[in-house]
Design a protein around this motif. Structure first.
Motif, PDB file in Angstrom:
ATOM      1  N   LEU A   1      10.687   4.960  -5.354  1.00 48.04           N
ATOM      2  CA  LEU A   1      11.940   5.377  -6.006  1.00 48.04           C
ATOM      3  C   LEU A   1      12.487   4.320  -6.982  1.00 48.04           C
ATOM      4  N   ALA A   2      12.593   3.067  -6.537  1.00 49.61           N
ATOM      5  CA  ALA A   2      13.275   2.060  -7.375  1.00 49.61           C
ATOM      6  C   ALA A   2      12.562   1.803  -8.711  1.00 49.61           C
ATOM      7  N   PRO A   3      11.243   1.591  -8.732  1.00 48.06           N
ATOM      8  CA  PRO A   3      10.595   1.368 -10.045  1.00 48.06           C
ATOM      9  C   PRO A   3      10.703   2.588 -10.962  1.00 48.06           C
ATOM     10  N   THR A   4      10.549   3.784 -10.386  1.00 46.75           N
ATOM     11  CA  THR A   4      10.670   4.997 -11.204  1.00 46.75           C
ATOM     12  C   THR A   4      12.089   5.108 -11.766  1.00 46.75           C
ATOM     13  N   THR A   5      13.079   4.797 -10.938  1.00 46.29           N
ATOM     14  CA  THR A   5      14.479   4.846 -11.386  1.00 46.29           C
ATOM     15  C   THR A   5      14.713   3.847 -12.516  1.00 46.29           C
ATOM     16  N   ARG A   6      14.129   2.659 -12.370  1.00 50.21           N
ATOM     17  CA  ARG A   6      14.313   1.640 -13.412  1.00 50.21           C
ATOM     18  C   ARG A   6      13.680   2.099 -14.734  1.00 50.21           C
ATOM     19  N   ILE A   7      12.507   2.711 -14.641  1.00 53.56           N
ATOM     20  CA  ILE A   7      11.832   3.211 -15.846  1.00 53.56           C
ATOM     21  C   ILE A   7      12.686   4.307 -16.495  1.00 53.56           C
ATOM     22  N   ILE A   8      13.163   5.248 -15.691  1.00 53.20           N
ATOM     23  CA  ILE A   8      13.933   6.370 -16.242  1.00 53.20           C
ATOM     24  C   ILE A   8      15.245   5.866 -16.847  1.00 53.20           C
ATOM     25  N   THR A   9      15.917   4.959 -16.162  1.00 51.78           N
ATOM     26  CA  THR A   9      17.193   4.438 -16.669  1.00 51.78           C
ATOM     27  C   THR A   9      17.003   3.795 -18.042  1.00 51.78           C
ATOM     28  N   GLU A  10      15.941   2.991 -18.167  1.00 51.56           N
ATOM     29  CA  GLU A  10      15.703   2.305 -19.438  1.00 51.56           C
ATOM     30  C   GLU A  10      15.295   3.295 -20.538  1.00 51.56           C
ATOM     31  N   LEU A  11      14.448   4.275 -20.186  1.00 47.97           N
ATOM     32  CA  LEU A  11      14.037   5.271 -21.194  1.00 47.97           C
ATOM     33  C   LEU A  11      15.238   6.082 -21.663  1.00 47.97           C
ATOM     34  N   LYS A  12      16.120   6.428 -20.729  1.00 48.19           N
ATOM     35  CA  LYS A  12      17.311   7.218 -21.091  1.00 48.19           C
ATOM     36  C   LYS A  12      18.232   6.417 -22.016  1.00 48.19           C
ATOM     37  N   ALA A  13      18.287   5.092 -21.793  1.00 46.63           N
ATOM     38  CA  ALA A  13      19.117   4.247 -22.655  1.00 46.63           C
ATOM     39  C   ALA A  13      18.526   4.175 -24.064  1.00 46.63           C
ATOM     40  N   ARG A  14      17.190   4.090 -24.124  1.00 43.04           N
ATOM     41  CA  ARG A  14      16.550   3.947 -25.440  1.00 43.04           C
ATOM     42  C   ARG A  14      16.370   5.273 -26.150  1.00 43.04           C
ATOM     43  N   HIS A  15      16.134   6.332 -25.386  1.00 45.75           N
ATOM     44  CA  HIS A  15      15.795   7.643 -25.982  1.00 45.75           C
ATOM     45  C   HIS A  15      16.613   8.738 -25.309  1.00 45.75           C
ATOM     46  N   PRO A  16      17.928   8.741 -25.549  1.00 47.66           N
ATOM     47  CA  PRO A  16      18.761   9.735 -24.864  1.00 47.66           C
ATOM     48  C   PRO A  16      18.269  11.137 -25.215  1.00 47.66           C
ATOM     49  N   GLY A  17      18.262  12.009 -24.248  1.00 47.58           N
ATOM     50  CA  GLY A  17      17.870  13.389 -24.533  1.00 47.58           C
ATOM     51  C   GLY A  17      16.396  13.671 -24.335  1.00 47.58           C
ATOM     52  N   VAL A  18      15.568  12.643 -24.123  1.00 45.60           N
ATOM     53  CA  VAL A  18      14.152  12.923 -23.851  1.00 45.60           C
ATOM     54  C   VAL A  18      13.985  13.125 -22.336  1.00 45.60           C
ATOM     55  N   PRO A  19      13.586  14.329 -21.919  1.00 44.26           N
ATOM     56  CA  PRO A  19      13.499  14.614 -20.489  1.00 44.26           C
ATOM     57  C   PRO A  19      12.336  13.897 -19.805  1.00 44.26           C
ATOM     58  N   VAL A  20      12.535  13.601 -18.532  1.00 39.43           N
ATOM     59  CA  VAL A  20      11.519  12.930 -17.725  1.00 39.43           C
ATOM     60  C   VAL A  20      11.193  13.797 -16.499  1.00 39.43           C
ATOM     61  N   ILE A  21       9.892  13.983 -16.266  1.00 40.13           N
ATOM     62  CA  ILE A  21       9.414  14.657 -15.054  1.00 40.13           C
ATOM     63  C   ILE A  21       8.887  13.576 -14.119  1.00 40.13           C
ATOM     64  N   ALA A  22       9.338  13.574 -12.875  1.00 39.11           N
ATOM     65  CA  ALA A  22       8.813  12.626 -11.893  1.00 39.11           C
ATOM     66  C   ALA A  22       7.948  13.392 -10.895  1.00 39.11           C
ATOM     67  N   PHE A  23       6.845  12.775 -10.482  1.00 37.16           N
ATOM     68  CA  PHE A  23       5.939  13.425  -9.518  1.00 37.16           C
ATOM     69  C   PHE A  23       5.635  12.456  -8.383  1.00 37.16           C
ATOM     70  N   PRO A  24       6.585  12.323  -7.439  1.00 39.08           N
ATOM     71  CA  PRO A  24       6.322  11.484  -6.262  1.00 39.08           C
ATOM     72  C   PRO A  24       5.526  12.307  -5.244  1.00 39.08           C
ATOM     73  N   ARG A  25       4.215  12.388  -5.485  1.00 40.37           N
ATOM     74  CA  ARG A  25       3.381  13.340  -4.737  1.00 40.37           C
ATOM     75  C   ARG A  25       3.423  13.070  -3.226  1.00 40.37           C
ATOM     76  N   GLN A  26       3.501  14.148  -2.475  1.00 39.50           N
ATOM     77  CA  GLN A  26       3.547  14.099  -1.009  1.00 39.50           C
ATOM     78  C   GLN A  26       4.744  13.320  -0.487  1.00 39.50           C
ATOM     79  N   ALA A  27       5.850  13.393  -1.232  1.00 39.92           N
ATOM     80  CA  ALA A  27       7.065  12.700  -0.789  1.00 39.92           C
ATOM     81  C   ALA A  27       7.725  13.410   0.386  1.00 39.92           C
ATOM     82  N   GLY A  28       7.418  14.695   0.621  1.00 41.05           N
ATOM     83  CA  GLY A  28       7.997  15.412   1.764  1.00 41.05           C
ATOM     84  C   GLY A  28       9.516  15.427   1.679  1.00 41.05           C
ATOM     85  N   ASP A  29      10.179  14.987   2.749  1.00 41.54           N
ATOM     86  CA  ASP A  29      11.656  14.973   2.778  1.00 41.54           C
ATOM     87  C   ASP A  29      12.253  14.123   1.660  1.00 41.54           C
TER      88      ASP A  29
END
Ligand code: CP3
Length: 344
Positions: free
Chosen positions: A222-250
């Protein structure tokens, strides 16, 4: 003005009468035209770094099937290669890399600003595609999530249980975390460059997220993905991000809110009904037909496809498989899935 692309509408949270559709590994060995272009390139990595041929294989499934999205043809292991790891593919077995098991191994990695020398051909493929795709088709760029990429860099290959990465995490936390940080920073630059070249959406593949449990999941998936998304959103507002934490279950529950992802892709270990109830209320979801239906086809494929469309019809949904299509799949079954989703 053409209507906004269906994938972008679903990612913005719109519930569409028919879900848009694309497929993980849609450019791949189940397609005879892919095998022919790969043979022309010589091998898989030469294909990835040949912008003209990588453009061609990205377009092949769009021409054949009219998917709503094209995904850049590349691989999650190109980033470690750009950071200085040796990378090669053994036919029939998969990737091999030089391993990192200690501080000395980590110290050999290149700084993040050096990755572009290696990755420039990938950005060229994105630019080619931005100019070549039909106007209704969305271009998706991607990278691996730091944990998943680290599992390959530490073990030097794919492993059933990611044992070597878990061992390094337990035995040499500082080196393990330094690898995760370098990959996080590299991924931000890599994805940012793909967006600058014309990627309209980016996807972060955390194929081995499911082997991280409890607090480890939060810290290393979660934390590295969040850091990547936060920075991308700051640099490129409006570009959507799909996350795939495969087999994350709950851990799929709340992942949109915690990570900032616009869409959470789900694998086939959870049912579409469960996803509708627990994940889709937070935003767009993508998935989750078992890829084996692309091998077996028939009534089961039709029934399971309809079940997923039906279960997820009350919220934003992008139809996809739960994991990549396999080389033994029948191309006709892909057409049957698409026809079923589109109600043809
Ligand atoms: O989805 C697409 O069509 C876009 C291209 C793409 C590839 N790999 C091409 C590829 C994407 C998005 C990936 C992601 C990827 N690569 C992941 C995450 C997704 C997942 O499947 O869990 C991972 C773990 C890798 C690493 C990797 N690349 C492995 C383990 C392998 C060998 C296994 C296999 O399927 O052969 C690859 C090779 C690979 N990447 C192929 C393709 C089309 C097959 C190579 C060939 O043509 O021989």
């Amino acid at each position: 003005m053409p209507a906004q692309k269906t994938i972008l509408r679903a990612l913005a949270g719109e519930t569409l009468p028919t879900p848009p559709i694309w497929m993980m590994r849609q450019a791949g060995r189940y397609l005879p035209e892919y095998r022919a272009t790969r043979a022309q390139a010589g091998d898989f990595l030469s294909l990835c770094y040949n912008s003209d041929l990588a453009t061609e294989v990205t377009l092949q499934p769009i021409r054949r099937y009219g998917f709503d999205a094209a995904i850049l043809f590349a691989d999650i292991l190109l980033l470690p290669q750009a950071l200085g790891a040796d990378l090669w593919f053994v036919t029939g077995e998969g990737p091999r890399l030089s391993t990192i098991t200690d501080q000395a191994g980590f110290d050999k990695l290149k700084p993040v600003e050096d990755i572009h020398e290696t990755l420039n051909p990938i950005y060229q493929t994105v630019r080619n595609l931005a100019g070549a795709l039909p106007e209704e088709v969305t271009l998706i760029g991607f990278a691996g999530a730091p944990w998943t990429v680290a599992t390959y860099m530490i073990a030097g290959k794919g492993t059933p249980d990611q044992g070597p990465a878990h061992a390094l995490k337990a035995e040499n936390g500082p080196v393990f975390e330094a690898i995760i940080d370098r990959l996080t920073e590299g991924t931000i630059e890599y994805l940012s460059s793909q967006i600058e070249a014309g990627a309209e959406v980016v996807k972060i593949f955390d194929s081995w997220a499911g082997s991280l449990k409890g607090e480890d999941f939060d810290r290393y998936a979660l934390a590295p993905t969040t850091r990547i998304i936060t920075e991308l959103k700051a640099r490129h507002p409006g570009v959507p991000v799909i996350a795939f934490p495969r087999q994350a279950g709950d851990k799929y529950v709340g992942f949109h809110e915690k990570s900032g992802a616009d869409c959470v892709a789900v694998d086939d270990s959870v049912t579409a009904e469960w996803v509708a109830q627990h994940v889709q209320p937070s935003g767009c979801v993508q998935g989750n037909l078992k890829s084996s239906h692309m091998v077996t086809g028939g009534d089961d494929l039709v029934r399971e496809t309809r079940k997923i469309v039906e279960a997820l019809k009350s919220g934003p949904h992008i139809f996809n498989l739960g994991h990549g299509i396999t080389p033994d799949a029948d191309p006709d079954n892909v057409q049957l899935m698409i026809d079923t989703v589109r109600g043809a």
